[in-house]
Design a protein around this motif. Structure first.
Motif, PDB file in Angstrom:
ATOM      1  N   VAL A 295       7.638   6.892   2.028  1.00 17.30           N
ATOM      2  CA  VAL A 295       7.877   5.294   2.389  1.00 17.30           C
ATOM      3  C   VAL A 295       8.911   4.905   1.706  1.00 17.30           C
ATOM      4  N   ILE A 296       9.950   4.050   2.272  1.00 16.92           N
ATOM      5  CA  ILE A 296      11.058   3.624   1.394  1.00 16.92           C
ATOM      6  C   ILE A 296      10.956   2.190   1.959  1.00 16.92           C
ATOM      7  N   SER A 297      11.698   1.285   0.858  1.00 21.07           N
ATOM      8  CA  SER A 297      11.482  -0.283   1.280  1.00 21.07           C
ATOM      9  C   SER A 297      12.958  -0.753   1.462  1.00 21.07           C
ATOM     10  N   GLU A 298      12.996  -1.571   2.363  1.00 16.54           N
ATOM     11  CA  GLU A 298      14.546  -2.044   2.806  1.00 16.54           C
ATOM     12  C   GLU A 298      14.553  -3.615   2.473  1.00 16.54           C
ATOM     13  N   LYS A 299      15.453  -4.005   1.784  1.00 18.20           N
ATOM     14  CA  LYS A 299      15.812  -5.625   1.662  1.00 18.20           C
ATOM     15  C   LYS A 299      16.107  -6.134   2.819  1.00 18.20           C
TER      16      LYS A 299
END
Lengths: 186, 372
Positions: free
Chosen positions: B244-248
């Motif tokens: 999982v990656i988080s995106e602003k």
């Protein structure tokens, strides 16, 4: 030169040197013809890309020096020829790209110079080695060949030899321009 | 070098002797050329080795064979082939001169090496030469590794489809990597060579998994961009990357939130918000959706078989025993690939003890920190 400019010069100069050392060694080992033209074209492409991203005066000459040093390190026997060849190419392209900037015209002039330069270098080296009679003797041979076989065959062969150099040079410049455009997009 | 040392130098005497011999070549071309050859061989055997090169003899062949046959008055015959004896004499002399002059230059330059030339240019005081030369030596191993990785990628793509566009893409990607390398070298704050995503993959190949890599840096250092490039590079090598990656996501000028995205499916859920929420999970100005964290844990658990598993990011929630920690505890004994965390700079100090306390198996893996 700024620190970034020094970095670009070092990276692309090293790339050119590695290309000369590896590709050059392979071509010489396999005795492939026109290896000088191929290597000059590869060097020109690297210079044009580097100058496009780092339009710093003097960077091309510095890149040539780095590449020539790497080439000497790799080469076991003949050293002077490759060293002088790389430095001369660097000097010529430094002049062109300083006068014309790394725009399309600059690229095309660089291609023309790289087309002519290996030919001139070959003639100069052969004249030093074999004497001032070398060029007249080759021209006499071309004329004799044409007289023997007709259709100006000897001159056509010479013309083909010169044309191949121009294809390498101009083709290389166009390729470098295409790559530069793609890099700007990505 | 003073006058005395010049006169005492053997090389100078040999060069002088060869020079004079070349002028006397017409007297006895064969004899004098043989003399120069033996002299060169005795001085240094390496000087005569390049004479084995075929291109050199191609030119001599053209001079000695082709020129007499196709030019001049054909006054002699050899095996039914007519040739010009005048031209043959001329070109034979030229050939012997070529060999002699070649050996002369070999004597002059056989010991030419990069150290002597470098010292010369340093002495001449070429501006910036020292900096460029030193940096060139440092970048050589990185260049080799970038070249090696891109060539591997080209081979893989070429096997999949034999299209010339693969070669073009290889060149463009290679040049883009080099531009990135130059940019990272030129950044004053870097203090050294930054590792690019491609370098990272090359280095990980030499590490037996499972391993842990922690990408860290200040807010805005480019962790997300680096991760994004890493995912693309891993996919280019046909390796399996998941997690999982988080995106602003910017809502307004001073309002933003993060979305959590599953790498493989690209499914996305809003992870937090700056608006007040009825939630027990708050870190700083962000309120987290518990169901999305639970969803994130499920995604991480499902990614256990990936070769590269990315968890973006690890922070205070995990340090407190919550967040993605339950999922990591579940997979730490099963996972056999390369695990990649992102971590804020200010959370580095407690990281070692967090691992040892909460994830002891992962704490024992090969570990690398990458500072952006």
């Amino acid at each position: 030169m700024t620190k970034t400019s020094i970095a670009y010069t070092a990276v692309f100069g090293t790339l050119w040197g590695l290309a000369e050392a590896t590709l050059g060694s392979v071509m010489h080992m396999l005795n492939l013809p026109l290896s000088g033209s191929v290597l000059s074209t590869v060097g020109m492409i690297i210079i044009l890309i580097a100058r496009g991203v780092n339009p710093q005066r003097g960077s091309t000459l510095m890149m040539a020096l780095i590449a020539a040093l790497i080439k000497i390190m790799s080469f076991a026997t003949v050293k002077l020829g490759p060293f002088v060849g790389i430095m001369l190419e660097g000097i010529l392209l430094e002049i062109i790209l300083t006068v014309f900037s790394p725009n399309f015209l600059g690229y095309m002039f660089s291609g023309i110079i790289v087309s002519i330069y290996p030919l001139l270098q070959t003639l100069a080296v052969k004249t030093i080695l074999f004497g001032t009679d070398f060029i007249p003797v080759i021209l006499e041979m071309a004329q004799g060949f044409s007289d023997r076989f007709g259709f100006g065959a000897g001159w056509w062969i010479l013309g083909l030899y010169v044309s191949i150099h121009f294809i390498f040079g101009i083709g290389g410049a166009l390729f470098a321009w295409t790559v530069k455009t793609q890099l700007a997009k990505r | 070098m003073n006058l005395k040392s010049i006169f005492l130098s053997l090389r100078i005497w040999v060069i002088l002797l060869i020079f004079i011999s070349i002028f006397l070549l017409k007297m006895s071309p064969v004899g004098i050329t043989a003399f120069i050859f033996i002299l060169s061989w005795l001085f240094n055997r390496n000087t005569v080795r390049p004479l084995k090169r075929i291109p050199f003899w191609v030119t001599i062949g053209i001079l000695v064979i082709a020129v007499p046959i196709f030019s001049g008055i054909q006054d002699k015959t050899f095996l039914t082939i007519t040739y010009s004896s005048v031209q043959l004499s001329k070109t034979m002399l030229m050939a012997f001169r070529g060999i002699s002059v070649f050996l002369l230059f070999q004597i002059m330059t056989v010991d030419l090496n990069s150290e002597t030339v470098t010292a010369l240019f340093k002495k001449l005081g070429f501006r910036n030469f020292n900096s460029v030369y030193d940096l060139s030596n440092k970048t050589m191993p990185h260049l080799r590794s970038i070249l090696s990785a891109r060539v591997t990628g080209l081979r893989v793509n070429w096997k999949a489809n034999h299209q010339v566009i693969n070669v073009f893409d290889f060149i463009v990607l290679l040049l883009r990597d080099l531009i990135q390398l130059a940019e990272s070298l030129g950044t004053p704050a870097s203090g050294g060579i930054k590792i690019t995503p491609l370098n990272f993959i090359q280095l990980r190949k030499n590490i037996t998994p499972p391993s842990l890599t922690v990408i860290t840096g200040e807010s805005g250092a480019g962790k997300s961009q680096w991760l994004s490039q890493l995912i693309n590079e891993i996919k280019n090598t046909n390796k399996n990357v998941d997690g999982v990656i988080s995106e602003k996501i910017i809502d307004q000028d001073d309002q933003w939130h993060h979305s959590l995205i599953r790498i493989v499916t690209k499914e996305s859920r809003q992870l937090n918000t700056m608006n007040d929420l009825e939630t027990p999970i708050q870190v700083g100005k962000f309120f987290f959706y518990p169901e999305v964290i639970e969803w994130g844990c499920d995604q991480i658990t499902e990614s256990v078989n990936a070769e590269y598993l990315i968890v973006d990011e690890i922070g205070l929630l995990e340090y407190d025993g919550a967040g993605f920690l339950p999922a990591l505890k579940k997979i730490e004994s099963e996972f056999q690939g390369h695990l990649i965390f992102t971590l804020r700079n200010r959370l580095i100090n407690p990281f070692d003890s967090f691992l040892e306390d909460r994830l002891p198996i992962i704490a024992g893996w090969d570990r690398k920190m990458i500072y952006l």
